[in-house]
Design a protein around this motif. Structure first.
Motif, mmCIF file in Angstrom:
data_model
loop_
_atom_site.group_PDB
_atom_site.id
_atom_site.type_symbol
_atom_site.label_atom_id
_atom_site.label_comp_id
_atom_site.label_asym_id
_atom_site.label_seq_id
_atom_site.Cartn_x
_atom_site.Cartn_y
_atom_site.Cartn_z
ATOM 1 N N UNK A 41 0.840 -1.207 0.000
ATOM 2 C CA UNK A 41 0.000 0.000 0.000
ATOM 3 C C UNK A 41 0.869 1.249 0.000
ATOM 4 N N UNK A 42 2.003 1.194 0.703
ATOM 5 C CA UNK A 42 2.935 2.317 0.689
ATOM 6 C C UNK A 42 3.519 2.566 -0.684
ATOM 7 N N UNK A 43 3.792 1.477 -1.393
ATOM 8 C CA UNK A 43 4.316 1.598 -2.764
ATOM 9 C C UNK A 43 3.304 2.287 -3.674
ATOM 10 N N UNK A 67 -6.999 2.204 1.773
ATOM 11 C CA UNK A 67 -6.074 1.062 1.783
ATOM 12 C C UNK A 67 -4.903 1.316 2.723
ATOM 13 N N UNK A 68 -4.338 2.512 2.678
ATOM 14 C CA UNK A 68 -3.198 2.843 3.548
ATOM 15 C C UNK A 68 -3.622 2.832 5.016
ATOM 16 N N UNK A 69 -4.799 3.384 5.315
ATOM 17 C CA UNK A 69 -5.297 3.384 6.699
ATOM 18 C C UNK A 69 -5.448 1.944 7.193
ATOM 19 N N UNK A 106 -8.676 -9.676 7.361
ATOM 20 C CA UNK A 106 -7.884 -8.603 6.750
ATOM 21 C C UNK A 106 -7.931 -8.689 5.227
ATOM 22 N N UNK A 107 -7.889 -9.910 4.704
ATOM 23 C CA UNK A 107 -7.958 -10.109 3.252
ATOM 24 C C UNK A 107 -9.300 -9.617 2.701
ATOM 25 N N UNK A 108 -10.400 -9.952 3.386
ATOM 26 C CA UNK A 108 -11.729 -9.564 2.912
ATOM 27 C C UNK A 108 -11.904 -8.051 2.940
ATOM 28 N N UNK A 109 -11.424 -7.393 3.999
ATOM 29 C CA UNK A 109 -11.516 -5.926 4.065
ATOM 30 C C UNK A 109 -10.704 -5.280 2.948
ATOM 31 N N UNK A 110 -9.530 -5.862 2.670
ATOM 32 C CA UNK A 110 -8.718 -5.356 1.558
ATOM 33 C C UNK A 110 -9.472 -5.492 0.250
ATOM 34 N N UNK A 111 -10.119 -6.639 0.063
ATOM 35 C CA UNK A 111 -10.884 -6.877 -1.159
ATOM 36 C C UNK A 111 -12.020 -5.893 -1.326
ATOM 37 N N UNK A 112 -12.725 -5.574 -0.237
ATOM 38 C CA UNK A 112 -13.823 -4.602 -0.305
ATOM 39 C C UNK A 112 -13.307 -3.254 -0.790
ATOM 40 N N UNK A 113 -12.163 -2.836 -0.248
ATOM 41 C CA UNK A 113 -11.623 -1.512 -0.571
ATOM 42 C C UNK A 113 -11.135 -1.427 -2.010
ATOM 43 N N UNK A 237 -11.706 0.214 13.639
ATOM 44 C CA UNK A 237 -10.851 1.139 12.899
ATOM 45 C C UNK A 237 -10.685 0.782 11.429
ATOM 46 N N UNK A 238 -11.153 -0.398 11.017
ATOM 47 C CA UNK A 238 -10.957 -0.817 9.625
ATOM 48 C C UNK A 238 -12.230 -1.314 8.955
ATOM 49 N N UNK A 239 -12.967 -2.219 9.618
ATOM 50 C CA UNK A 239 -14.173 -2.781 8.992
ATOM 51 C C UNK A 239 -15.204 -1.708 8.687
ATOM 52 N N UNK A 240 -15.445 -0.817 9.633
ATOM 53 C CA UNK A 240 -16.465 0.218 9.443
ATOM 54 C C UNK A 240 -16.105 1.131 8.277
ATOM 55 N N UNK A 241 -14.799 1.392 8.102
ATOM 56 C CA UNK A 241 -14.341 2.202 6.967
ATOM 57 C C UNK A 241 -14.654 1.538 5.638
ATOM 58 N N UNK A 242 -14.507 0.211 5.598
ATOM 59 C CA UNK A 242 -14.751 -0.531 4.349
ATOM 60 C C UNK A 242 -16.201 -0.394 3.907
#
Length: 477
Positions: A41-43, A67-69, A106-113, A237-242
């Motif tokens: 994500x930093x890249x 994604x970075x958050x 974590x994988x599923x939240x990444x996929x949503x984003x 801090x992550x799921x709700x954002x997704x």
């Protein structure tokens, strides 16, 4: 290739763990995925030219901040979790299952984003429910089982409502047989306004359930309070954002189609109702993890209010999302320290925290100051800009209600934090609790220190690059 690694690596790690069944692999695999997630994500954050749009997944200006958050929060949780799980006296099998679910979550939240398809986003949001349900159930107590079932039941209803909304959206699109966000955005002006507005109501309530917006927030206080602290940090801090991100993508269609006024009213109603619910329950709370959960309801309300206001309000919402994610992760991780020391979630059983463990006490106080927008918390900037946006749009009554509800919530949180941080204990009890505190390694303090440092630095000066990135993110949405 890198996007594929983000989505495939957790499955490979789960397979490795399943085959080897080595307990020492649990924390290593979580930390490995978190580090790789953070680097990728930093890249993409640094190299704008590397971002691209695919048929099913994409990374662009609209989702790079989300994604970075997620990466930052997941890395902080992974570092904390490494020590936290060593203190948990549970069998190796349960720890292994916990690792499976944390990786898949974590994988599923990444996929949503990074999903570029509304239908696929819906599937991945459901995947977050299935993965995180076990995390809520992890302690296997009566209350955790009830919380897990409530979570699955309510979120399943929410996801069903979202599915109805997607069907209605396909009716609104007419002959366009695609749920790809790029296709939807390009053709939004030709959509049927009636069906589009009706679909948004179902999608808002459906994904709003996962976001924790009132009146469909009922799962959140129980789930966040029963999950292990690292999982609670990810949930809040992550799921709700997704879920918020999916709502924003659909809301963008109404803005483009120029039929967003009705949607803004519904969003404002849900936002202020969330603030009201949080104000009522935080004022009469007896469990500090539930208190943090209701604080999440409050802040999700603030986000949806900012989105509804648009313009400056939307800019403030993105700043608020960044600040809230970092602070709430710190808050929940610090609550894990308190639970390890006092062995209770009851507020009345926690006192003299600063005498027992100064590091945890000050992290608890600083997290409180951050979440209640005391300068130089970055949330002070976001909430100030939101109030300014209300005044610009002549929403004077809304601005008054906004300030009033936030003040009540601040008072409720302050009452609890002061009671827990100060006070007196007899010498024998203090010594016993201090012995518990000595068991906590520095890695159970370090993530919070870093997260809060970022929050207060951003409150002093938001870098020009971040300001530009937020502007691009709003334009991308």
């Amino acid at each position: 290739m890198l996007i594929s690694l983000l989505l495939i690596l957790p499955l490979i790690e789960c397979l490795i763990l399943f085959l080897l069944k080595k307990e020492w692999l649990n924390n290593i695999l979580i930390l490995l995925y978190a580090v790789i997630h953070f680097c990728i994500s930093g890249y993409y954050l640094v190299d704008e030219a590397a971002r691209f749009g695919g048929k099913y997944f994409n990374i662009d200006n609209s989702n790079i901040i989300f994604l970075v958050v997620l990466s930052v929060i997941f890395l902080a949780v992974a570092i904390y979790n490494n020590s936290y799980m060593k203190l948990e006296n549970v069998e190796a099998k349960r720890k292994r299952h916990y690792t499976y679910m944390l990786l898949i979550f974590a994988q599923a939240m990444t996929g949503v984003i990074i999903s570029n398809n509304l239908g696929l986003s819906w599937v991945l949001v459901e995947a977050t429910t299935l993965a995180s349900a076990y995390l809520i159930y992890f302690s296997k107590t009566k209350t955790s089982i009830e919380a897990a079932w409530k979570y699955v039941f309510i979120c399943s209803i929410g996801i069903a409502l979202a599915f109805v909304g997607i069907i209605l959206l396909t009716i609104a699109t007419g002959e366009l047989s695609s749920l790809n966000f790029y296709d939807l955005i390009l053709n939004a002006k030709m959509f049927n306004h009636f069906w589009l507005k009706l679909s948004f109501v179902f999608i808002l309530f459906g994904f709003g359930t996962k976001m924790g917006l009132a009146p469909v927030h009922f799962w959140l206080p129980d789930a966040h309070s029963e999950a292990p602290s690292p999982a609670s940090a990810l949930l809040s801090a992550a799921l709700l954002n997704s879920a918020f991100f999916v709502i924003l993508k659909v809301f963008t269609l109404l803005v483009i189609a120029e039929c967003d006024s009705y949607a803004r009213i519904v969003m404002l109603v849900m936002g202020f109702l969330s603030l009201f619910v949080a104000a009522v329950f935080i004022y009469h709370i007896n469990n500090y993890k539930r208190m943090l959960a209701y604080s999440s309801v409050e802040n999700m309300g603030i986000l949806i209010i900012g989105a509804a206001l648009g313009g400056l309000g939307m800019f403030a919402a993105i700043i608020h999302l960044i600040g809230h994610s970092l602070i709430k992760a710190s808050f929940f991780l610090t609550s894990g320290n308190i639970l390890e020391i006092y062995k209770s979630k009851k507020i009345k059983k926690v006192t003299a925290l600063l005498n027992v463990d100064k590091k945890t006490g000050w992290l608890w106080i600083l997290s409180f100051l951050g979440i209640t927008a005391f300068p130089p918390s970055v949330l002070f900037i976001s909430e100030f800009l939101m109030i300014k946006s209300m005044f610009r749009q002549n929403h004077y009554i809304l601005a008054f209600l906004f300030v009033l509800l936030l003040t009540i919530i601040l008072f409720g949180l302050a009452k609890v934090v002061i009671k827990m941080s100060y006070g007196e204990l007899d010498g024998e009890k203090t010594q016993e609790l201090q012995e518990n505190a000595k068991k906590l390694p520095f890695t159970m303090y370090l993530p919070q220190i870093v997260l809060l440092s970022v929050v207060f630095v951003l409150g002093v000066c938001i870098p020009l690059s971040l300001d530009e990135l937020i502007q691009l993110s709003i334009f991308g949405l």
